[in-house]
Scaffold this motif. Structure first.
Motif, PDB file in Angstrom:
ATOM      1  N   ILE A 150       0.812  -1.217   0.000  1.00 30.63           N
ATOM      2  CA  ILE A 150       0.000   0.000   0.000  1.00 30.63           C
ATOM      3  C   ILE A 150       0.842   1.263   0.000  1.00 30.63           C
ATOM      4  O   ILE A 150       0.358   2.341  -0.377  1.00 30.63           O
ATOM      5  CB  ILE A 150      -0.969   0.014   1.194  1.00 30.63           C
ATOM      6  CG1 ILE A 150      -0.210   0.031   2.526  1.00 30.63           C
ATOM      7  CG2 ILE A 150      -1.912  -1.173   1.133  1.00 30.63           C
ATOM      8  CD1 ILE A 150      -1.105   0.091   3.739  1.00 30.63           C
ATOM      9  N   ILE A 155      -3.816   5.392   4.444  1.00 30.73           N
ATOM     10  CA  ILE A 155      -4.161   4.007   4.776  1.00 30.73           C
ATOM     11  C   ILE A 155      -3.072   3.379   5.631  1.00 30.73           C
ATOM     12  O   ILE A 155      -3.354   2.682   6.608  1.00 30.73           O
ATOM     13  CB  ILE A 155      -4.379   3.182   3.490  1.00 30.73           C
ATOM     14  CG1 ILE A 155      -5.580   3.721   2.712  1.00 30.73           C
ATOM     15  CG2 ILE A 155      -4.602   1.707   3.837  1.00 30.73           C
ATOM     16  CD1 ILE A 155      -5.825   3.030   1.398  1.00 30.73           C
ATOM     17  N   SER A 156      -1.826   3.653   5.290  1.00 31.88           N
ATOM     18  CA  SER A 156      -0.701   3.136   6.070  1.00 31.88           C
ATOM     19  C   SER A 156      -0.723   3.685   7.492  1.00 31.88           C
ATOM     20  O   SER A 156      -0.464   2.956   8.457  1.00 31.88           O
ATOM     21  CB  SER A 156       0.621   3.501   5.391  1.00 31.88           C
ATOM     22  OG  SER A 156       1.718   3.088   6.167  1.00 31.88           O
TER      23      SER A 156
END
Length: 205
Positions: A150, A155-156
């Motif tokens: 990713i 999101i990470s």
């Protein structure tokens, strides 16, 4: 290269922390108990049936069957996606270090678990916390592998916060369930962080 140096430096810091706690558990446990007892008195008051049930659930997420199950799923994903180079990383982290090494390390320190009734089954010695150590290694491995796909970003960040919270909740649950001292948890965290730092340097840098 800079990331590699960071992993090594952090690994050394976490190793020193672990060794300090470990030596105190062997030579001067009374100093550790001055840290442990006040925290135990607070957390052991959280003894309602609902809290204990929640703690048992989180504790199960750090059990050996769960760690093995996650490892199998990760390996299968690597096989399907032909990312074979990650398989040794998973095996070494989750099985050899996360599970295997903890049994050997406990034989060195042989610290007795807290006195009194245990709220879950606990068979071996107390330091370092195997649940905490294996949980940190396993879910950190999961995070780092997902992060390879990713990349950095929102999101990470969300994933890293979720993993961090999960590790902390599992660790705290072991104290509430009366099978570990807080210093056992710190020992498990520091040793787990040391091992993850080293394997990340060897496999991911």
């Amino acid at each position: 290269m800079q990331n590699g140096i960071s992993f090594v430096v952090l690994g050394c810091i976490f190793l020193i922390i672990f060794l300090i706690i470990g030596i105190l558990s062997l030579q001067n446990e009374k100093y550790l108990l001055k840290f442990d007892i006040p925290i135990l008195l607070i957390l052991h008051r959280m003894n309602s049936k609902r809290i204990i049930s929640v703690c048992k659930f989180f504790s199960s997420l750090g059990s050996i069957p769960t760690i093995i199950g996650i490892s199998i799923v990760l390996i299968l994903i690597c096989l399907i996606e032909e990312r074979l180079s990650y398989i040794p990383y998973i095996l070494i982290n989750n099985l050899l270090l996360g599970i295997g090494s903890n049994f050997l390390i406990k034989l060195i320190f042989r610290r007795r678990r807290p006195r009194g009734k245990k709220l879950v089954r606990a068979t071996n010695t107390s330091f370092p916390s195997g649940h905490t150590m294996s949980t940190l290694i396993c879910y950190s491995t999961l995070f780092f592998l997902l992060n390879q796909s990713i990349g950095d970003g929102l999101i990470s960040l969300i994933l890293s916060i979720a993993v961090f919270c999960l590790i902390i909740l599992i660790a705290i649950s072991r104290v509430i369930l009366r099978v570990h001292y807080p210093s056992d948890i710190l020992g498990g965290l520091s040793l787990g962080l040391f091992l993850v730092s080293i394997t990340n340097f060897l496999f991911l840098v």
